[in-house]
Design a protein around this motif. Structure first.
Motif, PDB file in Angstrom:
ATOM      1  N   ARG A 120      22.347   4.881  40.235  1.00 25.20           N
ATOM      2  CA  ARG A 120      21.022   4.498  39.723  1.00 25.20           C
ATOM      3  C   ARG A 120      19.940   4.649  40.800  1.00 25.20           C
ATOM      4  N   TYR A 121      20.277   4.254  42.027  1.00 24.39           N
ATOM      5  CA  TYR A 121      19.296   4.377  43.114  1.00 24.39           C
ATOM      6  C   TYR A 121      18.842   5.831  43.241  1.00 24.39           C
ATOM      7  N   TRP A 122      19.783   6.760  43.346  1.00 27.34           N
ATOM      8  CA  TRP A 122      19.426   8.170  43.551  1.00 27.34           C
ATOM      9  C   TRP A 122      18.762   8.776  42.323  1.00 27.34           C
ATOM     10  N   LEU A 123      19.221   8.393  41.136  1.00 28.60           N
ATOM     11  CA  LEU A 123      18.604   8.910  39.917  1.00 28.60           C
ATOM     12  C   LEU A 123      17.174   8.386  39.757  1.00 28.60           C
ATOM     13  N   ARG A 124      16.949   7.111  40.071  1.00 29.81           N
ATOM     14  CA  ARG A 124      15.587   6.569  40.007  1.00 29.81           C
ATOM     15  C   ARG A 124      14.670   7.281  41.001  1.00 29.81           C
ATOM     16  N   ARG A 125      15.188   7.515  42.174  1.00 25.95           N
ATOM     17  CA  ARG A 125      14.392   8.217  43.191  1.00 25.95           C
ATOM     18  C   ARG A 125      14.034   9.618  42.714  1.00 25.95           C
ATOM     19  N   ALA A 126      15.016  10.342  42.181  1.00 25.51           N
ATOM     20  CA  ALA A 126      14.750  11.692  41.676  1.00 25.51           C
ATOM     21  C   ALA A 126      13.759  11.648  40.509  1.00 25.51           C
ATOM     22  N   ALA A 127      13.916  10.674  39.618  1.00 21.30           N
ATOM     23  CA  ALA A 127      13.002  10.545  38.482  1.00 21.30           C
ATOM     24  C   ALA A 127      11.578  10.264  38.961  1.00 21.30           C
ATOM     25  N   ALA A 128      11.458   9.403  39.964  1.00 17.54           N
ATOM     26  CA  ALA A 128      10.132   9.086  40.515  1.00 17.54           C
ATOM     27  C   ALA A 128       9.492  10.306  41.177  1.00 17.54           C
ATOM     28  N   GLU A 129      10.323  11.244  41.614  1.00 11.67           N
ATOM     29  CA  GLU A 129       9.825  12.470  42.241  1.00 11.67           C
ATOM     30  C   GLU A 129       9.609  13.585  41.222  1.00 11.67           C
ATOM     31  N   GLY A 130       9.760  13.247  39.933  1.00 12.45           N
ATOM     32  CA  GLY A 130       9.423  14.212  38.889  1.00 12.45           C
ATOM     33  C   GLY A 130      10.576  14.951  38.242  1.00 12.45           C
ATOM     34  N   VAL A 131      11.803  14.578  38.531  1.00  7.32           N
ATOM     35  CA  VAL A 131      12.949  15.256  37.911  1.00  7.32           C
ATOM     36  C   VAL A 131      13.223  14.580  36.562  1.00  7.32           C
ATOM     37  N   ALA A 132      12.777  15.217  35.484  1.00  3.45           N
ATOM     38  CA  ALA A 132      12.905  14.640  34.143  1.00  3.45           C
ATOM     39  C   ALA A 132      14.362  14.410  33.757  1.00  3.45           C
ATOM     40  N   ASP A 133      15.256  15.305  34.160  1.00  5.98           N
ATOM     41  CA  ASP A 133      16.675  15.144  33.839  1.00  5.98           C
ATOM     42  C   ASP A 133      17.244  13.862  34.436  1.00  5.98           C
ATOM     43  N   ALA A 134      16.723  13.438  35.564  1.00  2.09           N
ATOM     44  CA  ALA A 134      17.190  12.202  36.194  1.00  2.09           C
ATOM     45  C   ALA A 134      16.847  10.998  35.319  1.00  2.09           C
ATOM     46  N   ALA A 135      15.643  10.979  34.794  1.00  2.00           N
ATOM     47  CA  ALA A 135      15.234   9.881  33.912  1.00  2.00           C
ATOM     48  C   ALA A 135      16.081   9.873  32.641  1.00  2.00           C
ATOM     49  N   GLU A 136      16.356  11.047  32.104  1.00  2.00           N
ATOM     50  CA  GLU A 136      17.189  11.143  30.901  1.00  2.00           C
ATOM     51  C   GLU A 136      18.619  10.666  31.182  1.00  2.00           C
ATOM     52  N   PHE A 137      19.150  11.037  32.336  1.00  2.00           N
ATOM     53  CA  PHE A 137      20.505  10.630  32.669  1.00  2.00           C
ATOM     54  C   PHE A 137      20.582   9.118  32.856  1.00  2.00           C
ATOM     55  N   LEU A 138      19.572   8.545  33.480  1.00  2.00           N
ATOM     56  CA  LEU A 138      19.514   7.083  33.621  1.00  2.00           C
ATOM     57  C   LEU A 138      19.541   6.408  32.247  1.00  2.00           C
ATOM     58  N   GLN A 139      18.785   6.957  31.330  1.00  2.00           N
ATOM     59  CA  GLN A 139      18.732   6.413  29.979  1.00  2.00           C
ATOM     60  C   GLN A 139      20.106   6.504  29.307  1.00  2.00           C
ATOM     61  N   THR A 140      20.817   7.606  29.542  1.00  2.58           N
ATOM     62  CA  THR A 140      22.164   7.773  28.997  1.00  2.58           C
ATOM     63  C   THR A 140      23.117   6.733  29.566  1.00  2.58           C
ATOM     64  N   ILE A 141      23.032   6.486  30.869  1.00  2.00           N
ATOM     65  CA  ILE A 141      23.877   5.467  31.499  1.00  2.00           C
ATOM     66  C   ILE A 141      23.604   4.104  30.869  1.00  2.00           C
ATOM     67  N   ASP A 142      22.330   3.768  30.723  1.00  2.00           N
ATOM     68  CA  ASP A 142      21.966   2.471  30.157  1.00  2.00           C
ATOM     69  C   ASP A 142      22.439   2.334  28.723  1.00  2.00           C
TER      70      ASP A 142
END
Length: 161
Positions: free
Chosen positions: A133-155
């Protein structure tokens, strides 16, 4: 930058395929020992046209010379799939982790996303959702849309086991 790389790769694929046949100055193998960082893009083209051995050597050299995150990502994906080399998910995971920790690189955000996925799925390393989650949130905050989607899938998966 995002539009330049695919266009450049297309040019390399188109021009490199014919050149690889005669092993001239434009072949992928001629770039393995090149001191120019541009060769890292040739690694992509070599891999996509089936010259996996040249791609691996180019990526390894780019990583050794410049700590090139682009090359870390591609080499890690080759090692994960085992195309052109034996599968090595542990080494692949370590390359993604290394790339994720690099600052000031255009591809580091993508490496952070991939490292987060590796941690979430436990590919080559033990699964670790808090770190993922830490790395995915960081990537999402840097604009990687797939990271935000993957976080949502985990949740979603955790909410509906």
């Amino acid at each position: 930058m995002k539009r330049v790389l695919p266009a450049l790769a297309g040019l390399l694929l188109a021009g490199g395929a014919a050149a690889a046949a005669d092993e001239g100055d434009l072949s992928y193998r001629s770039h393995i020992d090149s001191p120019r960082r541009f060769k890292c893009l040739y690694g992509y083209a070599a891999d996509k046209t089936g010259d996996h051995a040249a791609a691996i050597r180019i990526f390894e050299d780019c990583i050794a010379r410049w700590n090139d995150v682009y090359s870390m990502i591609w080499l890690a994906q080759i090692l994960e799939t085992g195309i052109g080399t034996p599968r090595d998910p542990v080494r692949a995971a370590r390359l993604m982790e290394r790339g994720a920790q690099v600052e000031n690189d255009a591809h580091a955000s993508l490496a952070r996303y991939h490292w987060g996925v590796v941690l979430a799925q436990g590919r080559g390393v033990p699964a670790d959702l808090p770190r993922a989650r830490y790395w995915l949130r960081r990537a999402a905050a840097e604009g990687v849309a797939d990271a935000a989607e993957f976080l949502q899938t985990i949740d979603t998966n955790e909410a509906n086991p």
